[in-house]
Write an enzyme that holds these catalytic residues in place. Structure first.
Site, PDB file in Angstrom:
ATOM      1  N   HIS B  60       0.818  -1.214   0.000  1.00 34.11           N
ATOM      2  CA  HIS B  60       0.000   0.000   0.000  1.00 34.11           C
ATOM      3  C   HIS B  60       0.850   1.261   0.000  1.00 34.11           C
ATOM      4  O   HIS B  60       1.926   1.312   0.588  1.00 34.11           O
ATOM      5  CB  HIS B  60      -1.027  -0.009   1.133  1.00 34.11           C
ATOM      6  CG  HIS B  60      -0.496   0.138   2.529  1.00 34.11           C
ATOM      7  ND1 HIS B  60      -0.291   1.375   3.109  1.00 34.11           N
ATOM      8  CD2 HIS B  60      -0.155  -0.773   3.460  1.00 34.11           C
ATOM      9  CE1 HIS B  60       0.150   1.204   4.352  1.00 34.11           C
ATOM     10  NE2 HIS B  60       0.250  -0.088   4.589  1.00 34.11           N
ATOM     11  N   ASP B 169       5.993   2.127   6.665  1.00 38.78           N
ATOM     12  CA  ASP B 169       4.749   1.377   6.491  1.00 38.78           C
ATOM     13  C   ASP B 169       3.879   2.167   5.531  1.00 38.78           C
ATOM     14  O   ASP B 169       3.257   3.145   5.935  1.00 38.78           O
ATOM     15  CB  ASP B 169       4.078   1.195   7.851  1.00 38.78           C
ATOM     16  CG  ASP B 169       2.676   0.629   7.772  1.00 38.78           C
ATOM     17  OD1 ASP B 169       2.304   0.142   6.703  1.00 38.78           O
ATOM     18  OD2 ASP B 169       1.964   0.678   8.791  1.00 38.78           O
ATOM     19  N   GLU B 197      -5.186   1.968   2.557  1.00 37.77           N
ATOM     20  CA  GLU B 197      -5.115   0.791   3.440  1.00 37.77           C
ATOM     21  C   GLU B 197      -5.318   1.191   4.884  1.00 37.77           C
ATOM     22  O   GLU B 197      -6.019   0.529   5.640  1.00 37.77           O
ATOM     23  CB  GLU B 197      -3.755   0.094   3.272  1.00 37.77           C
ATOM     24  CG  GLU B 197      -3.670  -1.284   3.923  1.00 37.77           C
ATOM     25  CD  GLU B 197      -3.149  -1.299   5.362  1.00 37.77           C
ATOM     26  OE1 GLU B 197      -3.113  -2.379   5.973  1.00 37.77           O
ATOM     27  OE2 GLU B 197      -2.767  -0.225   5.896  1.00 37.77           O
ATOM     28  N   GLU B 198      -4.695   2.298   5.262  1.00 35.03           N
ATOM     29  CA  GLU B 198      -4.656   2.690   6.675  1.00 35.03           C
ATOM     30  C   GLU B 198      -6.025   3.084   7.229  1.00 35.03           C
ATOM     31  O   GLU B 198      -6.210   3.179   8.438  1.00 35.03           O
ATOM     32  CB  GLU B 198      -3.665   3.849   6.878  1.00 35.03           C
ATOM     33  CG  GLU B 198      -2.209   3.517   6.549  1.00 35.03           C
ATOM     34  CD  GLU B 198      -1.552   2.588   7.567  1.00 35.03           C
ATOM     35  OE1 GLU B 198      -2.214   2.158   8.528  1.00 35.03           O
ATOM     36  OE2 GLU B 198      -0.357   2.285   7.377  1.00 35.03           O
ATOM     37  N   HIS B 308       4.084   3.634  12.557  1.00 30.52           N
ATOM     38  CA  HIS B 308       3.074   4.687  12.673  1.00 30.52           C
ATOM     39  C   HIS B 308       3.611   5.917  13.430  1.00 30.52           C
ATOM     40  O   HIS B 308       2.842   6.662  14.019  1.00 30.52           O
ATOM     41  CB  HIS B 308       1.769   4.185  13.338  1.00 30.52           C
ATOM     42  CG  HIS B 308       0.928   3.374  12.396  1.00 30.52           C
ATOM     43  ND1 HIS B 308      -0.420   3.222  12.545  1.00 30.52           N
ATOM     44  CD2 HIS B 308       1.257   2.688  11.271  1.00 30.52           C
ATOM     45  CE1 HIS B 308      -0.882   2.466  11.564  1.00 30.52           C
ATOM     46  NE2 HIS B 308       0.114   2.131  10.787  1.00 30.52           N
TER      47      HIS B 308
END
Lengths: 338, 341
Positions: B60, B169, B197-198, B308
């Site tokens: 992603h 990420d 995605e997140e 994150h």
């Protein structure tokens, strides 16, 4: 209906079969073998659901494609860590509440058993989190490996089904009862519709198997057969579902509001057959009815369930009469013209 | 490549810049990427063989960040989190809007906090972004409601072969996917760089409706918790122990035979491999596995500390082993997976 003794041995075998979500192989094999003599076609799909086709009577009027679905997976745990003393840490597979289950025995597919125990916790600390619990097999890491258990393997309750009077009790009645009903219906049903008996995988972890099965089958109608929560326990001021009062006909759960016409249809069939039933309205938990009724452009879906006490425990308890009546109701739904 | 991608801004729902950079790179490789309606970048590479299996590789593009919801009279920007933002990492962190407008996440100075305020983490609505504007009118010259802010990039290589930066990420997955496309495989490959995605695996849901593949590998960055005061059973993954194979997460129970194939491939190729020892969280696999009639898949991840946050830390050795493993799988896993096709 046949007057022959009911096949409780089959339910016993079904509940004994190992089949946590995603690792349903053993349950699937047993179901496939049992269904084979009555099936026109059997296949396994990508997520592990078993799809058994029983073709409608040849030459009949335009037939529907009817899906009848019961999930075959059960809750359990997956091993995520083994420490140097051989204590196993785990992640829950489905609604597994360790704090409620301390002291229970669990069993791996290899046959190895373990006790669910709680680590030392300071008196004032939270005792409800699954991560505070572990499995003790009494073996060293090397011995555990030799017994065929490693990270990624799953365990389920180690519990035999018992029959006491009019009730049965054991692990995985949720939802091997549904599988039992489908298999018994498959044996009895005479329908002009093409019937797809779906034994869905991975319901307990998020209603996954039924979603892909419904997409592939594109049914005209669907019936979901499951176990539901009986709350007829002492001192409960508001009892909604009781053992022995007949199958539950779904009105609503967190994943579906059943169209009134669909539930009334099932109710009418029950009444015509002299079968008592109870309305099922549950405010927590979804069922395969959720993804199935939303599949593609939508599928008219109804739900029939057997009330079960102590759900998600090793001693789920149900009334035999409810199971038999649910079976008879499912047969009538599958044979109906509607 | 990873550094370049990490430095780009692409908060969930506004991944266009990242998508354009990836598309440009793909075109430079002679490929023809397509962008679908939700913003996924998809490129398909055929092989000569007609009966070759078709493998989907997925990473992603989006990162977590902040959606501007209000501009105050004082010129401060209030925001909602986009994706899994940890309030604990917010105070006094640098962010930017439109890639070049700097700001800082403001919070009441310690001197001004009441004793009870010091003990607990403020809610999102107590934070704001300060872009140095004097008032609303001045702020509105630069920012509109609905704009997104993301962490300032901090790319840095340090320590024993480690790097830190924002959006590892899953720009690490995107970078790896681009590198993988430089190799030849005995299978047809679709590479998908997904959006959103997140905030709920949304790009992957759309992708699942359009892509036809026999099996898939999701390339992710996952939490490494090899940090102080974490019990061994709670570490999830560790940096330096190689790529991570997921067993189960909140969205997926991975097929056991595919996990076994990964383990055997890693052993045969002498590549270190670790399992993800935690079942929390989910990724694009959840949407892909249950899309349409279903898809067999695995997730292979790069272990990443402080995920994150703007200083996500990962290691080059893990990255290299990750790449080796995926290449080996694409070259060797096929006979086993062809049976399922």
């Amino acid at each position: 209906m046949t007057k022959s003794p009911e096949n409780w041995k089959l339910l016993h075998e079904l509940t004994a079969a190992f089949g946590p979500s995603g690792q349903e192989d053993e349950a699937r094999r047993l179901i496939a073998d049992t269904a084979a003599p009555y099936a026109d076609e059997i296949r396994e799909d990508t997520l592990g659901s078993l799809i058994v086709l029983r073709r409608g009577a040849a030459g009949a009027a335009p037939a529907r494609r009817v899906m009848v679905c019961a999930h075959m997976d059960e809750i359990g745990v997956m091993v995520t860590h083994i420490d140097e003393d051989g204590f196993l840490r785990f992640a829950p597979v489905g609604g597994f509440n360790a704090a409620r289950l301390e002291g229970q025995r669990l069993r791996f597919q290899s046959g190895l058993t373990a006790v669910l125990a709680r680590q030392f916790i300071e008196p004032d600390r939270d005792k409800t989190e699954n991560r505070r619990y572990y499995l003790d097999t009494g073996l060293s890491p090397a011995e555990i490996a030799a017994r065929g258990v490693g990270i990624g393997d799953m365990a389920v309750f180690a519990a035999e089904m018992t029959e006491t009077g009019g009730t049965v009790s054991g692990k995985a009645l949720d939802n091997r009862i549904g599988c039992f009903i489908l298999l018994e219906a498959l044996r009895r049903v005479q329908s002009k519709h093409d019937l797809y008996f779906v034994f869905s995988a991975q319901e307990e972890v998020g209603l996954r198997g039924a979603k892909t099965a419904a997409h592939a089958l594109e049914p005209d109608r669907a019936y979901i057969v499951d176990a539901t929560i009986a709350d007829d326990i002492p001192r409960n001021p508001v009892i909604t579902l009781r053992l022995g009062r007949g199958p539950a006909v779904k009105v609503m759960d967190r994943s579906i509001v059943v169209a009134p016409a669909r539930r009334e249809e099932v109710a009418a069939l029950a009444e015509a057959a002299g079968l008592p039933f109870q309305w099922e309205i549950i405010s927590r938990g979804g069922t395969d009815a959720g993804p199935v009724h939303l599949s593609r452009a939508g599928v008219p879906t109804a739900g029939i369930a057997v009330p079960v006490r102590y759900i998600h425990s090793p001693a789920e308890t149900a009334a035999k009469s409810d199971i038999i009546m649910a079976r008879d109701l499912v047969v009538r739904c599958l044979e109906a013209d509607a | 490549m990873l550094e370049t991608l990490s430095r780009l801004d692409g908060v969930a729902g506004q991944e266009r810049k990242v998508g354009e950079a990836i598309s440009a790179r793909l075109r430079g490789m002679g490929l023809t990427p397509k962008t679908d309606r939700i913003g996924n970048i998809i490129v398909r590479r055929e092989t000569g063989a007609g009966d070759a299996p078709h493998v989907l590789l997925c990473a992603h593009m989006d990162e977590i960040g902040f959606l501007i919801t209000e501009i105050t009279a004082e010129g401060y920007l209030k925001f909602s989190p986009a994706g899994g933002v940890d309030r604990a990492v917010l105070p006094a962190k640098r962010v930017r809007i439109h890639g070049d407008l700097p700001g800082v996440i403001g919070i009441k100075a310690v001197h001004l906090q009441k004793p009870e305020e010091r003990k607990k983490l403020p809610e999102f609505d107590a934070f704001y972004i300060d872009i140095g504007a004097q008032n609303r009118e001045e702020a509105e010259k630069h920012v509109k409601i609905g704009d997104m802010a993301c962490f300032e990039d901090t790319w840095h290589e340090f320590g024993a072969g480690l790097f830190m930066g924002k959006a590892i990420d899953d720009r690490a997955g995107c970078a790896l996917l681009l590198e993988l496309l430089a190799e030849e495989y005995p299978c047809c490959v679709t590479a998908a760089f997904t959006a959103q995605e997140e905030i709920g695996l949304r790009g992957a849901q759309v992708l699942a409706g359009s892509v036809q593949a026999d099996w898939a590998i999701v390339l992710e960055a996952t939490a490494a918790a090899d940090v102080q005061e974490t019990e061994p059973e709670e570490t999830v993954t560790m940096i330096g122990r190689g790529p991570v194979c997921s067993l189960m997460d909140g969205g997926t129970v991975y097929p056991r035979d595919m996990i076994r194939a990964v383990r055997e491939c890693a052993a045969a190729e002498d590549i270190p491999l670790q399992y993800r020892r935690g079942a929390a969280g989910s990724n694009d696999a959840g949407a892909l596995q249950t899309g349409g009639a279903g898809l067999r898949l695995i997730t292979l991840s790069l272990p990443c500390r402080y995920i994150h946050t703007m200083h996500s830390v990962a290691g080059w050795e893990d990255y290299a082993n990750w790449k080796k493993l995926v290449i080996a799988l694409l070259k060797n896993l096929l006979p086993q997976e062809r049976k399922h096709a």
